[in-house]
Motif scaffolding. Structure first.
Motif, mmCIF file in Angstrom:
data_model
loop_
_atom_site.group_PDB
_atom_site.id
_atom_site.type_symbol
_atom_site.label_atom_id
_atom_site.label_comp_id
_atom_site.label_asym_id
_atom_site.label_seq_id
_atom_site.Cartn_x
_atom_site.Cartn_y
_atom_site.Cartn_z
ATOM 1 N N LYS A 183 0.814 -1.220 0.000
ATOM 2 C CA LYS A 183 0.000 0.000 0.000
ATOM 3 C C LYS A 183 0.848 1.272 0.000
ATOM 4 N N LYS A 184 2.144 1.127 0.259
ATOM 5 C CA LYS A 184 3.040 2.279 0.261
ATOM 6 C C LYS A 184 3.809 2.325 -1.059
ATOM 7 N N GLN A 185 3.704 3.447 -1.763
ATOM 8 C CA GLN A 185 4.398 3.597 -3.030
ATOM 9 C C GLN A 185 5.848 4.035 -2.802
ATOM 10 N N ILE A 186 6.738 3.526 -3.626
ATOM 11 C CA ILE A 186 8.111 4.016 -3.607
ATOM 12 C C ILE A 186 8.172 5.181 -4.585
ATOM 13 N N ASN A 187 8.312 6.367 -4.054
ATOM 14 C CA ASN A 187 8.272 7.581 -4.876
ATOM 15 C C ASN A 187 9.587 7.779 -5.625
ATOM 16 N N MET A 188 10.675 7.840 -4.878
ATOM 17 C CA MET A 188 12.008 8.017 -5.454
ATOM 18 C C MET A 188 13.039 7.680 -4.403
ATOM 19 N N VAL A 189 14.309 7.714 -4.781
ATOM 20 C CA VAL A 189 15.386 7.546 -3.808
ATOM 21 C C VAL A 189 16.226 8.823 -3.821
ATOM 22 N N ILE A 190 16.795 9.135 -2.666
ATOM 23 C CA ILE A 190 17.631 10.325 -2.527
ATOM 24 C C ILE A 190 18.985 9.921 -1.974
ATOM 25 N N SER A 191 20.034 10.220 -2.704
ATOM 26 C CA SER A 191 21.374 9.999 -2.155
ATOM 27 C C SER A 191 21.720 11.192 -1.275
ATOM 28 N N LEU A 192 22.456 10.933 -0.202
ATOM 29 C CA LEU A 192 22.782 11.986 0.763
ATOM 30 C C LEU A 192 24.207 11.815 1.243
ATOM 31 N N GLY A 193 24.956 12.913 1.257
ATOM 32 C CA GLY A 193 26.330 12.842 1.729
ATOM 33 C C GLY A 193 27.014 14.189 1.659
ATOM 34 N N HIS A 194 28.283 14.189 2.032
ATOM 35 C CA HIS A 194 29.085 15.403 1.912
ATOM 36 C C HIS A 194 29.613 15.486 0.479
ATOM 37 N N PRO A 195 29.346 16.585 -0.225
ATOM 38 C CA PRO A 195 29.734 16.693 -1.638
ATOM 39 C C PRO A 195 31.244 16.609 -1.840
ATOM 40 N N GLN A 196 31.634 15.846 -2.843
ATOM 41 C CA GLN A 196 33.048 15.792 -3.218
ATOM 42 C C GLN A 196 33.431 17.035 -4.000
ATOM 43 N N ASP A 197 32.484 17.554 -4.735
ATOM 44 C CA ASP A 197 32.701 18.799 -5.475
ATOM 45 C C ASP A 197 31.364 19.516 -5.623
ATOM 46 N N GLN A 198 31.391 20.712 -6.192
ATOM 47 C CA GLN A 198 30.175 21.487 -6.380
ATOM 48 C C GLN A 198 29.818 21.504 -7.863
ATOM 49 N N PRO A 199 28.773 20.787 -8.253
ATOM 50 C CA PRO A 199 28.372 20.780 -9.662
ATOM 51 C C PRO A 199 28.018 22.186 -10.145
ATOM 52 N N LYS A 200 28.195 22.388 -11.427
ATOM 53 C CA LYS A 200 27.895 23.688 -12.009
ATOM 54 C C LYS A 200 26.388 23.942 -12.012
ATOM 55 N N LYS A 201 26.042 25.205 -12.033
ATOM 56 C CA LYS A 201 24.645 25.603 -12.098
ATOM 57 C C LYS A 201 24.121 25.339 -13.500
ATOM 58 N N LEU A 202 23.023 24.600 -13.591
ATOM 59 C CA LEU A 202 22.442 24.286 -14.886
ATOM 60 C C LEU A 202 21.476 25.382 -15.318
ATOM 61 N N ALA A 203 21.307 25.502 -16.615
ATOM 62 C CA ALA A 203 20.407 26.528 -17.149
ATOM 63 C C ALA A 203 18.971 26.255 -16.722
ATOM 64 N N ARG A 204 18.240 27.303 -16.496
ATOM 65 C CA ARG A 204 16.831 27.202 -16.160
ATOM 66 C C ARG A 204 16.022 28.056 -17.133
ATOM 67 N N LYS A 205 14.803 27.644 -17.377
ATOM 68 C CA LYS A 205 13.923 28.454 -18.203
ATOM 69 C C LYS A 205 13.675 29.791 -17.518
ATOM 70 N N ALA A 206 13.541 30.826 -18.315
ATOM 71 C CA ALA A 206 13.273 32.151 -17.762
ATOM 72 C C ALA A 206 11.874 32.182 -17.151
ATOM 73 N N VAL A 207 11.682 33.058 -16.177
ATOM 74 C CA VAL A 207 10.364 33.198 -15.546
ATOM 75 C C VAL A 207 9.297 33.459 -16.598
ATOM 76 N N GLU A 208 9.655 34.263 -17.590
ATOM 77 C CA GLU A 208 8.690 34.623 -18.637
ATOM 78 C C GLU A 208 8.217 33.426 -19.441
ATOM 79 N N GLU A 209 9.029 32.376 -19.475
ATOM 80 C CA GLU A 209 8.675 31.178 -20.245
ATOM 81 C C GLU A 209 7.704 30.268 -19.496
ATOM 82 N N ILE A 210 7.646 30.374 -18.200
ATOM 83 C CA ILE A 210 6.867 29.413 -17.421
ATOM 84 C C ILE A 210 5.659 30.021 -16.708
ATOM 85 N N VAL A 211 5.496 31.316 -16.822
ATOM 86 C CA VAL A 211 4.405 31.986 -16.101
ATOM 87 C C VAL A 211 3.442 32.653 -17.064
ATOM 88 N N THR A 212 2.172 32.431 -16.847
ATOM 89 C CA THR A 212 1.110 33.133 -17.579
ATOM 90 C C THR A 212 0.266 33.896 -16.556
#
Length: 215
Positions: A183-212
């Motif tokens: 009866k319990k769904q497995i939604n997702m898994v989350i890895s957790l730890g101290h980062p070895q490095d800091q990944p780069k910031k990925l591009a995001r859609k502009a606010v204007e593209e996602i808001v009406t």
């Protein structure tokens, strides 16, 4: 809290796939779970539960289950003449779906069916919706808690990465391995730890593209 401080937490969070061997303090886990439980939910149903795996052998076992499923799917694809897709599955998607393998902690995020006085006294008696709809309601609220969890982890200097690949590929095996009720769904898994490095910031859609705006 100043808005800019909060915005920095939101904008600074990354999906981390490489971790150090540093052990995560129990206090850190408790604190991020404390934040997760304060997520909003449909009629305060709180349709979330978490299994925190700190045993590396068990994390490794879930990685093996995921790879087993990948190889079976690849073999089936090969039999159906999908050689290119089979190679992409093992060489490209495989490492992506098992990027949790080096994490000191793996969190299995569960969703329970939506239950409330409205469902009991109104929705079910009038047969408003099928059970699958209430399961989906549980997933929605669970996702809100997961976002709280990841932001809290980042604020405490920890890294996380949400992954649905292991669930998509090896849900039944994971359910049996961890004795998770049906009866319990497995939604997702989350890895957790101290980062070895800091990944780069990925591009995001502009606010204007996602808001009406509707005035």
């Amino acid at each position: 809290m100043k808005y800019e401080d909060f915005k920095e937490i939101v904008h600074g969070r990354r999906s981390v796939r490489k971790f150090t061997d540093q052990v995560i303090a129990e206090e850190d886990i408790y604190e991020i779970m404390d934040c997760a439980r304060y997520a909003p939910s449909d009629t305060n149903s709180q349709t979330w539960e978490f299994i925190v795996i700190r045993n590396k052998d068990k994390v490794k076992k879930i990685e093996e289950m995921t790879w087993d499923a990948i190889h079976k799917l690849a073999a089936r694809a090969e039999e159906n003449g999908k050689t290119k897709e089979a190679k992409l599955l093992t060489r490209s998607f495989g490492p992506y779906a098992t990027a949790f393998s080096g994490a000191p902690v793996l969190i299995i995020c569960l969703a329970t069916p939506y239950e409330s006085k409205f469902r009991e006294k109104i929705f079910d008696p009038i047969e408003l919706a099928e059970e699958s709809v209430w399961e989906e309601e549980g997933i929605k609220s669970s996702c809100l808690a997961i976002q709280n969890l990841m932001l809290a982890a980042h604020a405490r200097g920890l890294g996380t990465c949400p992954m649905t690949g292991p669930v998509l590929l090896a849900q039944d095996a994971i359910r049996d391995f961890l004795d998770i009720p049906s009866k319990k769904q497995i939604n997702m898994v989350i890895s957790l730890g101290h980062p070895q490095d800091q990944p780069k910031k990925l591009a995001r859609k502009a606010v204007e593209e996602i808001v009406t705006y509707v005035d």
